[in-house]
Enzyme design. Structure first.
Site, PDB file in Angstrom:
ATOM      1  N   HIS A  75       0.701  -1.163  -0.139  1.00  0.00           N
ATOM      2  CA  HIS A  75       0.177   0.202   0.530  1.00  0.00           C
ATOM      3  C   HIS A  75       1.357   1.404  -0.218  1.00  0.00           C
ATOM      4  CE1 HIS A  75      -4.298  -1.530   1.346  1.00  0.00           C
ATOM      5  NE2 HIS A  75      -3.725  -2.266   0.494  1.00  0.00           N
ATOM      6  N   TYR A 203      -8.786   5.559   8.584  1.00  0.00           N
ATOM      7  CA  TYR A 203      -8.470   6.143  10.038  1.00  0.00           C
ATOM      8  C   TYR A 203      -9.613   7.337  10.443  1.00  0.00           C
ATOM      9  CZ  TYR A 203      -4.368   3.600  10.715  1.00  0.00           C
ATOM     10  OH  TYR A 203      -3.253   1.924  10.705  1.00  0.00           O
ATOM     11  N   PRO A 295      -3.691  -0.026  18.745  1.00  0.00           N
ATOM     12  CA  PRO A 295      -3.260  -0.770  17.544  1.00  0.00           C
ATOM     13  C   PRO A 295      -3.799   0.619  16.764  1.00  0.00           C
ATOM     14  CG  PRO A 295      -5.396  -1.409  18.436  1.00  0.00           C
ATOM     15  CD  PRO A 295      -4.928  -0.167  19.365  1.00  0.00           C
ATOM     16  N   LYS A 299       1.254  -0.134  14.672  1.00  0.00           N
ATOM     17  CA  LYS A 299       3.004  -0.789  15.501  1.00  0.00           C
ATOM     18  C   LYS A 299       3.404  -1.950  16.383  1.00  0.00           C
ATOM     19  CE  LYS A 299       4.936   2.483  13.793  1.00  0.00           C
ATOM     20  NZ  LYS A 299       4.405   2.116  12.143  1.00  0.00           N
ATOM     21  N   TYR A 387       4.539   5.952  10.471  1.00  0.00           N
ATOM     22  CA  TYR A 387       3.701   5.270  10.013  1.00  0.00           C
ATOM     23  C   TYR A 387       4.518   4.548   9.511  1.00  0.00           C
ATOM     24  CZ  TYR A 387      -0.354   2.810   8.425  1.00  0.00           C
ATOM     25  OH  TYR A 387      -1.415   1.938   9.069  1.00  0.00           O
TER      26      TYR A 387
HETATM   27  C1  PHB Z   1      -5.820  -4.441  10.872  1.00  0.00           C
HETATM   28  O1  PHB Z   1      -6.216  -4.407   9.663  1.00  0.00           O
HETATM   29  O2  PHB Z   1      -5.785  -5.336  11.410  1.00  0.00           O
HETATM   30  C2  PHB Z   1      -5.251  -3.010  11.093  1.00  0.00           C
HETATM   31  C3  PHB Z   1      -5.090  -2.251  10.989  1.00  0.00           C
HETATM   32  C4  PHB Z   1      -4.288  -1.132  10.932  1.00  0.00           C
HETATM   33  C5  PHB Z   1      -4.496  -1.057  12.616  1.00  0.00           C
HETATM   34  C6  PHB Z   1      -4.826  -2.036  13.301  1.00  0.00           C
HETATM   35  C7  PHB Z   1      -5.433  -2.587  12.625  1.00  0.00           C
HETATM   36  O3  PHB Z   1      -3.741   0.205  12.784  1.00  0.00           O
END
Ligand code: PHB
Ligand code: APR
Length: 392
Positions: A75, A203, A295, A299, A387
């Site tokens: 990505h 997000y 989460p 990280k 990130y």
């Molecule tokens: C996930 O796909 O489970 C996932 C992706 C990004 C995050 C947390 C979880 O920041």
């Protein structure tokens, strides 16, 4: 039964323990892994899904890159949203790097397959692990398996046994400095066999709370919504989850959302936690055994992998007689990177979630942070640099 002798005893067969073992074995260092659960149980856990490129490279170097190369999805960016303000984070343009969408469950399965091929001893369903003699030239790990008490004798012990493991607790309380922050909410996650709402992650901050639209592959979506800590999975039938998600995503994304039955649903609390130092005598802590991040910045697994990066070469040198400088420096080197990821995960969490007790000022500060990101390439680059992963 006679004791088992090995060079490095690894407590915990999650991604940290398996990757460390795999890298040590490839350099000719012997390991034994002790895992509390069955392999089926470990492989059934649904966890995060974003790998930094440094993680991808270390997995390749460990000889487990093939399926990831075929099935992982690179990505080049993601989206941050605040109601209908949608900000594209172009990682590739901002940093020249990408991330990889590939589930932790897949990483773990690949590592088990590689460890089986290498013939490593992985003992499952062990209990009552006790670690002793950490100040002696040979340390001991005793444990129960199938009703019998057994013992491992080794040069070094590595605690890869997650947040609830025994390794960290083996370090005397007066030596450990534990620094923690809990957040007043959790994430309810749902996995569904539906196409992702967007080809990149979203997000999304909203007045109804946070949501994340993620994925595992083009036919498998992973979504999350912020929930109060008092909620239980039973409180969230699928239709309630989809309604909450649609309300929290930007309207144009919500309009495209394809829903379906949830095939896994779970709630995880959010916390930041670090236990220092990462070494006590011949015991080293790696991954969730030593630190937890919320989460929001993806990280957790990546930090576990950078710990393994620092520790594996240090242990190889120590075991093969090239000196102990690496293991002496491990705790400080790993912690320097851990604290920066702690800061980033806390910042992302604080910026994107609605806190029940927040006042009007705090809410405005969160919106202003997102508005600033929308406007400033400098701000986006700073976020992107964290990130995609700080250098090892
Ligand atoms: C996930 O796909 O489970 C996932 C992706 C990004 C995050 C947390 C979880 O920041
Ligand atoms: N004895 C043996 N094994 C144990 C014990 C014990 N007393 N306690 C826990 N374990 C095992 C667990 O069953 C689990 O399989 O240790 C393993 C720890 O694995 P994880 O919790 O996945 O931790 P880790 O390998 O450090 O993985 C990094 O970071 O943010 C997270 O999602 C990310 O789980 C990932 C983690």
């Amino acid at each position: 039964m006679p004791p088992i002798r090995t060079q490095v005893a690894i407590i915990g067969g999650g991604p940290s323990g398996l990757l460390l073992s795999q890298l040590l074995n490839r350099a000719g260092v012997e390991t034994v892994i002790l895992e509390r659960a069955s392999r089926a149980h470990v492989l059934a856990r649904v966890r995060a899904g974003i790998l930094e490129w440094g993680s991808v490279e270390l997995l390749r170097q460990a000889g487990v890159g093939d399926r990831m190369a075929a099935q992982g999805i690179p990505h080049e960016g993601c989206y941050l949203a605040d109601e209908d303000l949608v900000i594209r984070m172009d990682f590739q343009a901002l940093t020249g790097r990408r991330v990889m969408v590939y589930g932790q469950t897949e990483v773990t399965a690949d590592l088990y397959a590689a460890q089986d091929a290498a013939g490593t001893t992985i003992l499952h369903q062990v209990s009552d692990v006790a670690i002793t003699d950490l100040d002696q030239p040979r340390s001991r790990v005793s444990f129960s398996q199938a009703g019998a008490r057994r013992e491992l004798i080794c040069h070094y012990v590595v605690g890869c046994d997650g947040f609830h493991g025994v390794s960290r607790q083996t370090i005397p309380a007066e030596i450990r400095r534990e620094v923690a922050r809990t957040y007043p909410f959790g994430w309810l996650g749902l996995l569904s066999e539906t196409p992702p709402v967007q080809e990149e992650l979203i997000y999304s901050s909203s007045r109804h709370g946070f949501a994340l639209a993620s994925m595992r592959n083009p036919a498998l979506s992973r979504y999350y919504v912020q929930v109060p800590l008092t909620d239980r999975v039973e409180d969230w039938p699928d239709h309630r989850f989809w309604d909450a998600l649609a309300r929290r995503l930007p309207a144009e994304a919500a309009a495209r959302l394809i829903t379906g039955p949830g095939i896994e649903k779970s709630i995880a609390p959010l916390r930041s936690f670090v236990s220092e130092p990462l070494r006590w005598g011949n015991l080293f802590l790696v991954g969730d055994a030593a630190h937890i991040v919320p989460p929001t910045g993806a990280k957790g697994l990546n930090l576990a992998i950078s710990d393994v990066f620092y520790l594996h070469s240090a242990l190889i040198d120590a075991v093969q007689g090239r000196g102990t400088a690496g293991i002496d420096e491990y705790s400080d080197r790993a912690l320097a990177r851990i604290w920066k990821a702690m800061r980033f995960s806390w910042q992302m969490t604080t910026m994107l979630h609605r806190f029940d007790d927040e006042d009007a000022f705090a809410a405005r500060m969160r919106r202003a942070a997102l508005a600033h990101l929308a406007q400033s390439e400098t701000a986006r680059r700073e976020l992107a640099e964290n990130y995609i992963g700080l250098p090892f």
